[in-house]
Design a protein around this motif. Structure first.
Motif, PDB file in Angstrom:
ATOM      1  N   ASN A 220      51.331  -3.104  15.225  1.00 12.79           N
ATOM      2  CA  ASN A 220      50.239  -3.939  14.830  1.00 12.79           C
ATOM      3  C   ASN A 220      49.254  -3.172  14.153  1.00 12.79           C
ATOM      4  O   ASN A 220      49.091  -1.934  14.430  1.00 12.79           O
ATOM      5  N   VAL A 221      48.918  -3.590  12.639  1.00  8.07           N
ATOM      6  CA  VAL A 221      47.722  -2.862  12.069  1.00  8.07           C
ATOM      7  C   VAL A 221      46.832  -3.771  11.653  1.00  8.07           C
ATOM      8  O   VAL A 221      47.194  -5.039  10.941  1.00  8.07           O
ATOM      9  N   GLY A 222      45.636  -3.867  11.610  1.00  9.89           N
ATOM     10  CA  GLY A 222      44.505  -4.470  11.017  1.00  9.89           C
ATOM     11  C   GLY A 222      43.292  -4.352  11.478  1.00  9.89           C
ATOM     12  O   GLY A 222      43.120  -3.197  12.238  1.00  9.89           O
ATOM     13  N   ARG A 223      42.268  -4.901  11.041  1.00  9.09           N
ATOM     14  CA  ARG A 223      40.680  -4.901  11.564  1.00  9.09           C
ATOM     15  C   ARG A 223      40.581  -5.090  13.041  1.00  9.09           C
ATOM     16  O   ARG A 223      41.279  -6.062  13.427  1.00  9.09           O
ATOM     17  N   LEU A 224      39.939  -4.347  13.931  1.00 10.45           N
ATOM     18  CA  LEU A 224      39.790  -4.877  15.274  1.00 10.45           C
ATOM     19  C   LEU A 224      38.815  -5.744  15.262  1.00 10.45           C
ATOM     20  O   LEU A 224      37.736  -5.390  15.864  1.00 10.45           O
ATOM     21  N   TYR A 225      38.791  -7.070  14.882  1.00  8.04           N
ATOM     22  CA  TYR A 225      38.072  -8.171  15.217  1.00  8.04           C
ATOM     23  C   TYR A 225      38.600  -9.153  15.741  1.00  8.04           C
ATOM     24  O   TYR A 225      39.886  -9.407  16.066  1.00  8.04           O
ATOM     25  N   GLU A 226      37.884 -10.185  16.193  1.00  9.56           N
ATOM     26  CA  GLU A 226      38.287 -11.173  17.353  1.00  9.56           C
ATOM     27  C   GLU A 226      39.050 -12.041  16.453  1.00  9.56           C
ATOM     28  O   GLU A 226      40.242 -12.488  17.040  1.00  9.56           O
ATOM     29  N   GLU A 227      39.117 -12.362  15.108  1.00 13.88           N
ATOM     30  CA  GLU A 227      40.271 -13.125  14.522  1.00 13.88           C
ATOM     31  C   GLU A 227      41.584 -12.666  14.393  1.00 13.88           C
ATOM     32  O   GLU A 227      42.555 -13.254  14.040  1.00 13.88           O
ATOM     33  N   LYS A 228      41.611 -11.374  14.399  1.00 11.05           N
ATOM     34  CA  LYS A 228      43.018 -10.756  14.555  1.00 11.05           C
ATOM     35  C   LYS A 228      43.702 -10.893  15.880  1.00 11.05           C
ATOM     36  O   LYS A 228      44.914 -10.453  15.634  1.00 11.05           O
ATOM     37  N   GLY A 229      43.225 -11.211  16.691  1.00 10.04           N
ATOM     38  CA  GLY A 229      43.830 -11.572  18.204  1.00 10.04           C
ATOM     39  C   GLY A 229      44.486 -10.246  18.707  1.00 10.04           C
ATOM     40  O   GLY A 229      45.402 -10.725  19.780  1.00 10.04           O
ATOM     41  N   GLN A 230      44.148  -9.343  18.656  1.00 12.36           N
ATOM     42  CA  GLN A 230      44.588  -8.195  19.360  1.00 12.36           C
ATOM     43  C   GLN A 230      44.573  -8.412  20.861  1.00 12.36           C
ATOM     44  O   GLN A 230      45.663  -7.694  21.477  1.00 12.36           O
ATOM     45  N   LEU A 248      56.691   0.189  23.744  1.00 13.75           N
ATOM     46  CA  LEU A 248      55.416   0.907  23.364  1.00 13.75           C
ATOM     47  C   LEU A 248      54.732   0.278  22.156  1.00 13.75           C
ATOM     48  O   LEU A 248      55.413  -0.016  21.161  1.00 13.75           O
ATOM     49  N   CYS A 249      53.597  -0.615  22.345  1.00 17.34           N
ATOM     50  CA  CYS A 249      52.672  -1.235  21.423  1.00 17.34           C
ATOM     51  C   CYS A 249      51.826  -0.258  20.719  1.00 17.34           C
ATOM     52  O   CYS A 249      50.995   0.170  21.478  1.00 17.34           O
ATOM     53  N   ILE A 250      51.859  -0.143  19.603  1.00 19.98           N
ATOM     54  CA  ILE A 250      51.088   0.712  18.662  1.00 19.98           C
ATOM     55  C   ILE A 250      49.908  -0.270  18.036  1.00 19.98           C
ATOM     56  O   ILE A 250      50.672  -1.345  17.134  1.00 19.98           O
ATOM     57  N   ILE A 251      48.719  -0.109  18.035  1.00 19.10           N
ATOM     58  CA  ILE A 251      47.884  -0.962  17.421  1.00 19.10           C
ATOM     59  C   ILE A 251      46.967  -0.088  16.358  1.00 19.10           C
ATOM     60  O   ILE A 251      46.142   0.743  16.898  1.00 19.10           O
ATOM     61  N   GLY A 252      47.185  -0.267  14.986  1.00 15.15           N
ATOM     62  CA  GLY A 252      46.335   0.713  14.213  1.00 15.15           C
ATOM     63  C   GLY A 252      45.165  -0.151  13.747  1.00 15.15           C
ATOM     64  O   GLY A 252      45.361  -1.356  13.450  1.00 15.15           O
ATOM     65  N   GLY A 253      44.274   0.459  13.417  1.00 22.55           N
ATOM     66  CA  GLY A 253      42.858   0.025  12.384  1.00 22.55           C
ATOM     67  C   GLY A 253      41.714   0.394  13.520  1.00 22.55           C
ATOM     68  O   GLY A 253      41.973   0.758  14.472  1.00 22.55           O
ATOM     69  N   GLY A 278      43.676   4.092  15.814  1.00 23.64           N
ATOM     70  CA  GLY A 278      42.617   4.077  14.969  1.00 23.64           C
ATOM     71  C   GLY A 278      42.954   3.775  13.407  1.00 23.64           C
ATOM     72  O   GLY A 278      44.180   3.321  13.275  1.00 23.64           O
ATOM     73  N   PHE A 279      42.148   4.209  12.661  1.00 23.22           N
ATOM     74  CA  PHE A 279      42.276   4.249  11.105  1.00 23.22           C
ATOM     75  C   PHE A 279      43.619   4.580  10.633  1.00 23.22           C
ATOM     76  O   PHE A 279      43.930   5.950  11.095  1.00 23.22           O
ATOM     77  N   VAL A 280      44.649   3.902  10.077  1.00 20.73           N
ATOM     78  CA  VAL A 280      45.776   4.677   9.538  1.00 20.73           C
ATOM     79  C   VAL A 280      45.580   4.841   8.057  1.00 20.73           C
ATOM     80  O   VAL A 280      45.677   3.966   7.196  1.00 20.73           O
ATOM     81  N   PRO A 281      45.579   6.092   7.607  1.00 22.31           N
ATOM     82  CA  PRO A 281      45.509   6.406   6.340  1.00 22.31           C
ATOM     83  C   PRO A 281      46.789   6.047   5.417  1.00 22.31           C
ATOM     84  O   PRO A 281      47.983   5.801   6.146  1.00 22.31           O
ATOM     85  N   ALA A 291      58.749   3.395  11.648  1.00 22.70           N
ATOM     86  CA  ALA A 291      59.203   3.840  13.031  1.00 22.70           C
ATOM     87  C   ALA A 291      59.238   2.591  14.021  1.00 22.70           C
ATOM     88  O   ALA A 291      59.902   2.780  14.982  1.00 22.70           O
ATOM     89  N   CYS A 292      58.754   1.351  13.599  1.00 22.06           N
ATOM     90  CA  CYS A 292      58.775   0.174  14.695  1.00 22.06           C
ATOM     91  C   CYS A 292      59.898  -0.518  14.766  1.00 22.06           C
ATOM     92  O   CYS A 292      60.786  -0.510  13.677  1.00 22.06           O
ATOM     93  N   ASP A 293      60.220  -1.146  15.695  1.00 21.65           N
ATOM     94  CA  ASP A 293      61.444  -2.325  15.847  1.00 21.65           C
ATOM     95  C   ASP A 293      60.825  -3.558  15.183  1.00 21.65           C
ATOM     96  O   ASP A 293      61.633  -4.343  14.916  1.00 21.65           O
ATOM     97  N   VAL A 294      59.922  -4.134  15.479  1.00 24.01           N
ATOM     98  CA  VAL A 294      59.043  -5.182  15.216  1.00 24.01           C
ATOM     99  C   VAL A 294      57.625  -5.321  14.890  1.00 24.01           C
ATOM    100  O   VAL A 294      57.010  -4.383  15.570  1.00 24.01           O
ATOM    101  N   PHE A 295      57.362  -5.978  14.113  1.00 17.81           N
ATOM    102  CA  PHE A 295      55.812  -5.918  13.533  1.00 17.81           C
ATOM    103  C   PHE A 295      55.133  -7.361  14.207  1.00 17.81           C
ATOM    104  O   PHE A 295      55.749  -8.441  13.934  1.00 17.81           O
ATOM    105  N   VAL A 296      54.192  -7.257  14.970  1.00 23.19           N
ATOM    106  CA  VAL A 296      53.369  -8.501  15.293  1.00 23.19           C
ATOM    107  C   VAL A 296      51.854  -8.649  14.979  1.00 23.19           C
ATOM    108  O   VAL A 296      51.234  -7.720  14.736  1.00 23.19           O
ATOM    109  N   LEU A 297      51.899 -10.029  14.377  1.00 15.67           N
ATOM    110  CA  LEU A 297      50.276 -10.236  14.028  1.00 15.67           C
ATOM    111  C   LEU A 297      50.041 -11.479  14.680  1.00 15.67           C
ATOM    112  O   LEU A 297      50.121 -12.543  14.244  1.00 15.67           O
TER     113      LEU A 297
END
Length: 387
Positions: A220-230, A248-253, A278-281, A291-297
């Motif tokens: 998952n990658v995105g802003r770490l805000y309430e509406e993003k639901g991480q 393994l869950c990777i959360i970028g942003g 953190g931030f992903v350049p 690298a991932c098997d599935v993307f989750v939003l």
């Protein structure tokens, strides 16, 4: 095309190196619109104090024929709730002063979001006698304003020349307000830039990132805000690892919820299963995606998330929530799975199904290629031509 110069007004816009990413989808769109114009001017006003709160420093910059400005102006949060016309007037004055100071010439204004950018664009239309297009991206905010029959929104839509909505299902809701004709509303989704996602094998991507090949990786990658639901994603992973330990869950942003999310991970003893990176350049975006098997939003609200198209364009299955335009894109289980928002147990079940399913990545990729910015900007130019 008769237009030479385009003026874009937006609530937020990324800085030069994209360390501040709010409005990144606008910037990606601009990168592909620029070939249709001699110049594009982007103006994103910044109220004094906002840079401190966002921990950013925004300065004007140029890339190719695109000129980006962040004029500073005085404003108060009070005006968001009361006397909202003051907010519009303050932004308009700030933008007008910049236009005159820089001697900007433009034939068309494209505002992103109805308020305040769209309302400000209408004031520019009155002054400079140019057509205005408004793209409405919001989800929850739009529904709130429609429910209230917000006159400021309705008057802005009445006075603009075209409205772009990023999902289909909301267009009748706007028309139902009774004052905006359907023929001036156009459905154009967001898109993605395939050049940012150069293909790399999963094994090579994992080697680059130091990830084990025997892991099932949820990304998952995105802003770490309430509406993003991480937080719901973390709870879902807590359910998933009860039956399988290879996840393994990777959360970028980055964002204001980082510490809160890390505390949640610690409280659930998920340090070996959930990582906040953190931030992903830009140069690492493709590595993490491939690298991932599935993307989750797990978002609570969306218009039409750019990252969904990036995921599909890389041939990765997408698991997301039934918000905004997501169900209009994930129209088949061949591309991904959708769940109701705020439901960690259902999300966990879908993640487990997605990790066990054999996906046809080439089929997903071919579908995703429909949504490149090159294709989407042709639809936007079509709207420009119609007005």
């Amino acid at each position: 095309m008769k237009f030479k110069n385009l003026l874009i007004i937006c609530n937020t816009f990324p800085d030069k190196d994209n360390t501040f990413v709010a409005g990144i989808f606008v910037k990606e769109q601009v990168k592909h619109l620029k070939k249709y114009f001699e110049n594009i001017y982007v103006i994103s006003p910044v109220a004094y104090g906002m840079e401190y709160l966002r921990k950013t420093h925004l300065e004007k910059y140029t890339f190719d024929n695109v000129h980006v400005y962040f004029p500073k102006y005085f404003n108060l949060p009070f005006f968001y709730f009361h006397f909202r016309d003051f907010w519009v007037n303050l932004e308009y004055s700030c933008i007008y002063d910049l236009i005159k100071r820089e001697n900007l010439q433009f034939d068309l204004v494209h505002a992103h979001y109805t308020w305040p950018s769209g309302a400000v664009a209408i004031e520019l239309k009155k002054k400079f006698r140019v057509p205005v297009v408004i793209t409405e991206h919001t989800h929850i905010t739009l529904y709130k304003e429609l429910k209230k029959k917000n006159k400021q929104y309705i008057n802005t839509w009445k006075q603009c020349d075209a409205i772009i909505r990023v999902n289909k299902k909301d267009i009748p809701l706007i028309v139902d307000q009774g004052e905006v004709p359907a023929q001036k509303i156009f459905h154009v989704v967001n898109g993605f830039d395939p050049l940012k996602f150069k293909y790399i094998t999963k094994d090579d991507a994992r080697h680059k990132l130091g990830l084990k090949n025997d892991l099932k990786i949820v990304y998952n990658v995105g802003r770490l805000y309430e509406e993003k639901g991480q937080n719901y994603l973390i709870d879902a992973i807590n359910e998933v690892v009860k039956t399988r330990k290879d996840v393994l869950c990777i959360i970028g942003g980055s964002g204001p919820l980082r510490d809160k999310l890390q505390n949640q991970i610690n409280d659930l003893n998920l340090q070996n299963h959930v990582l906040l990176i953190g931030f992903v350049p830009d140069e690492l975006l493709s590595f993490w995606m491939y690298a991932c098997d599935v993307f989750v939003l797990p978002s609570l609200s969306e218009g039409n998330p750019t990252v969904m198209f990036e995921c599909l364009g890389c041939g990765k299955p997408f698991v997301g929530t039934k918000v905004g335009g997501v169900p209009e894109i994930i129209i088949s289980d061949d591309y991904g799975l959708v769940v109701e928002p705020k439901n960690s147990k259902d999300l966990a079940n879908m993640i487990k199904i997605a990790l066990d399913k054999k996906w046809d990545s080439q089929h997903i990729k071919r579908y995703g290629e429909k949504f490149t910015w090159e294709n989407i900007t042709k639809d936007i130019i079509s709207v420009y031509m119609k007005i």
